[in-house]
Design an enzyme around this catalytic site. Sequence first.
Site, short mmCIF file in Angstrom:
data_model
loop_
_atom_site.label_atom_id
_atom_site.label_comp_id
_atom_site.label_asym_id
_atom_site.label_seq_id
_atom_site.Cartn_x
_atom_site.Cartn_y
_atom_site.Cartn_z
N GLU A 114 1.29 -1.52 -0.22
CA GLU A 114 -0.08 0.28 0.02
C GLU A 114 0.39 0.84 0.32
O GLU A 114 2.11 1.17 0.50
CB GLU A 114 -0.95 0.27 1.08
N CYS A 127 4.05 8.39 1.11
CA CYS A 127 4.19 7.72 2.05
C CYS A 127 3.96 6.27 1.87
O CYS A 127 3.15 5.37 0.70
CB CYS A 127 3.26 7.44 3.66
N CYS A 134 6.47 -7.01 6.88
CA CYS A 134 7.97 -6.62 7.35
C CYS A 134 7.95 -7.69 8.34
O CYS A 134 7.23 -8.58 9.27
CB CYS A 134 7.34 -5.52 8.22
N CYS A 138 6.94 -5.45 15.13
CA CYS A 138 6.67 -4.38 16.55
C CYS A 138 4.72 -4.73 16.95
O CYS A 138 4.04 -4.82 15.69
CB CYS A 138 6.71 -3.31 16.22
N CYS A 141 2.05 -2.64 15.49
CA CYS A 141 1.87 -2.22 14.30
C CYS A 141 1.34 -3.14 13.55
O CYS A 141 1.43 -4.46 13.18
CB CYS A 141 3.29 -2.06 13.16
N GLU A 193 10.24 -2.02 6.66
CA GLU A 193 11.94 -1.68 6.97
C GLU A 193 12.64 -1.78 6.03
O GLU A 193 13.47 -2.41 6.21
CB GLU A 193 12.22 -2.29 8.16
N SER A 226 12.19 5.98 7.66
CA SER A 226 12.48 5.39 9.18
C SER A 226 12.36 4.36 9.51
O SER A 226 12.71 3.08 8.45
CB SER A 226 10.72 5.45 8.60
N SER A 249 11.79 5.20 15.14
CA SER A 249 11.26 4.47 16.07
C SER A 249 11.42 3.85 17.02
O SER A 249 11.88 2.95 17.29
CB SER A 249 10.04 3.56 14.87
N LEU A 250 11.56 4.97 17.92
CA LEU A 250 11.84 4.23 19.41
C LEU A 250 10.62 4.13 19.97
O LEU A 250 11.31 2.86 20.92
CB LEU A 250 12.36 6.39 20.21
N HIS A 251 9.93 4.30 20.42
CA HIS A 251 8.80 4.38 21.12
C HIS A 251 8.76 3.73 22.82
O HIS A 251 8.01 3.99 23.64
CB HIS A 251 7.91 3.30 20.04
N ASN A 328 -2.43 4.56 16.87
CA ASN A 328 -3.30 4.38 15.91
C ASN A 328 -3.71 2.75 16.14
O ASN A 328 -3.07 2.11 16.16
CB ASN A 328 -4.01 4.30 14.36
N CYS A 371 -0.71 5.23 9.85
CA CYS A 371 0.58 5.06 10.39
C CYS A 371 0.55 3.61 11.26
O CYS A 371 -0.41 3.85 12.25
CB CYS A 371 1.42 5.98 11.49
N1 SAH Z 1 9.47 0.40 9.60
C1 SAH Z 1 10.00 1.61 9.21
C2 SAH Z 1 8.72 2.25 8.97
C3 SAH Z 1 7.26 2.39 9.04
S1 SAH Z 1 6.02 2.25 9.37
C4 SAH Z 1 10.03 1.87 11.11
O1 SAH Z 1 9.42 1.16 12.54
O2 SAH Z 1 10.15 3.09 11.36
C5 SAH Z 1 6.27 4.19 10.17
C6 SAH Z 1 6.02 4.83 11.42
O3 SAH Z 1 5.00 4.38 11.47
C7 SAH Z 1 6.86 4.36 12.36
O4 SAH Z 1 7.45 4.93 13.52
C8 SAH Z 1 6.12 3.03 13.56
O5 SAH Z 1 6.60 2.64 14.71
C9 SAH Z 1 4.69 3.79 13.27
N2 SAH Z 1 3.30 3.00 13.94
C10 SAH Z 1 3.57 1.67 13.81
N3 SAH Z 1 2.80 1.40 14.01
C11 SAH Z 1 1.54 2.21 14.21
C12 SAH Z 1 0.32 2.72 15.03
N4 SAH Z 1 0.17 1.50 15.37
N5 SAH Z 1 -0.61 3.43 15.27
C13 SAH Z 1 0.83 4.75 15.56
N6 SAH Z 1 2.00 4.45 14.67
C14 SAH Z 1 2.78 2.94 14.11
#
Ligand code: SAH
Length: 379
Positions: A114, A127, A134, A138, A141, A193, A226, A249-251, A328, A371
């Site tokens: 997508e 995007c 992937c 995570c 996601c 990724e 990213s 993407s730290l989180h 999300n 996202c």
């Molecule tokens: N693999 C890359 C790009 C993926 S998506 C990465 O992880 O950075 C881009 C961003 O969306 C990343 O920061 C990812 O962690 C975030 N993301 C994934 N699932 C999400 C969700 N359910 N809500 C908000 N952000 C999310």
Amino acid sequence: MTSRGPVPVPGELTFTAPRRAKPPRHLADLAPADRRALAGELGEKPFRAAQLATHYFEHLADDQEQMTDLPKATRGRLVEAMLPQLLTAVRHLDCDDGATRKTVWRLFDGATVESVLMRYPGRVTMCVSSQAGCGMNCPFCATGQAGLTRNMSAGEIVDQVVAGARMLRRGEFSGGPDHQQRISNVVFMGMGEALANYRSAVQAVRTLVAPQPDGLGLSARNLTMSTVGLVPAMRKFAAEGLPVTLAVSLHAPDDELRDTLVPINTRWRVAEVLDEARHYFEVTGRRISIEYALIRDINDQAWRADMLGTELNRRGRGWVHVNPIPLNPTPGSKWTASDPRVERTFVERLRAHGIPTTVRDTRGREIDGACGQLAAVTA
Ligand code: SAH
């Protein structure tokens, strides 16, 4: 010729995609010199490569009948060999009053990916996906849940942008007159990724920034790569000489929690990822974005904001900003977005540490285009 083989990123082997038939070769996979060489191999004049590139990147042509400067006798063969169709639109979903469009694409082997096109006043962001699925797994996601099907080719990555540019130019979806008609920004934040598909991702970047007619002529500064924090690939990417924006993407600021949210953290720890991000800033001069999905009662505590602020400041000032984003929802997930007041506190705490912080705008939620929601469901 550029050969496609295993990507020589140290430590990458564990998430190499399964071996499958390769996508058709496309001129967007190749550097301009290799395109000319290929035209020669096909028994054509090398300048035919530049003519094809002009049709593709400048005219956004998808019909060989329009390519009247190519001899009729060999046009079909040239187009088939250098501009094969890579993506087939399965469906488009529009929302945000026509300002956001998600497209589900089918690739040559049936895999689906997508892309999301977002129009803002004065800027249009595409995007793109870099892998079908992937391998990062995570848990919050949607893409991560299905696993990795395969790496995409550079051509397949670039073609999403070209297809988006074509939709815009042809006015195929609505939007106010204040909206511009060209793609200005590309973010590698779709499925996959990208740094785990290193060679194709970098070739895609090179093609996106190459001046027309060799590429799309985008500014590297307007591209965002990213990553979950693949440290060796980040190091290699810094050395490419491409001033692309890097988002990490730290989180979570602590390994204990990040091990559960971003499983590759067991391989490369928070401290290593942040050190590497700082190194990227030093080499490229590009300020790093830290992505932080705020998940209710999981990673949104004020003490974690403080810890993040301290960890970032420990590595200097002015090199980083933080992009919190409310989580999300994804199907079956027990998690949800943080309470808005908690979000506000989190942001205020970071700012109190002097860290520029902006909550990321969420586009496309209703069409599962935001996202973390991309799952390429075609039904
Ligand atoms: N693999 C890359 C790009 C993926 S998506 C990465 O992880 O950075 C881009 C961003 O969306 C990343 O920061 C990812 O962690 C975030 N993301 C994934 N699932 C999400 C969700 N359910 N809500 C908000 N952000 C999310």
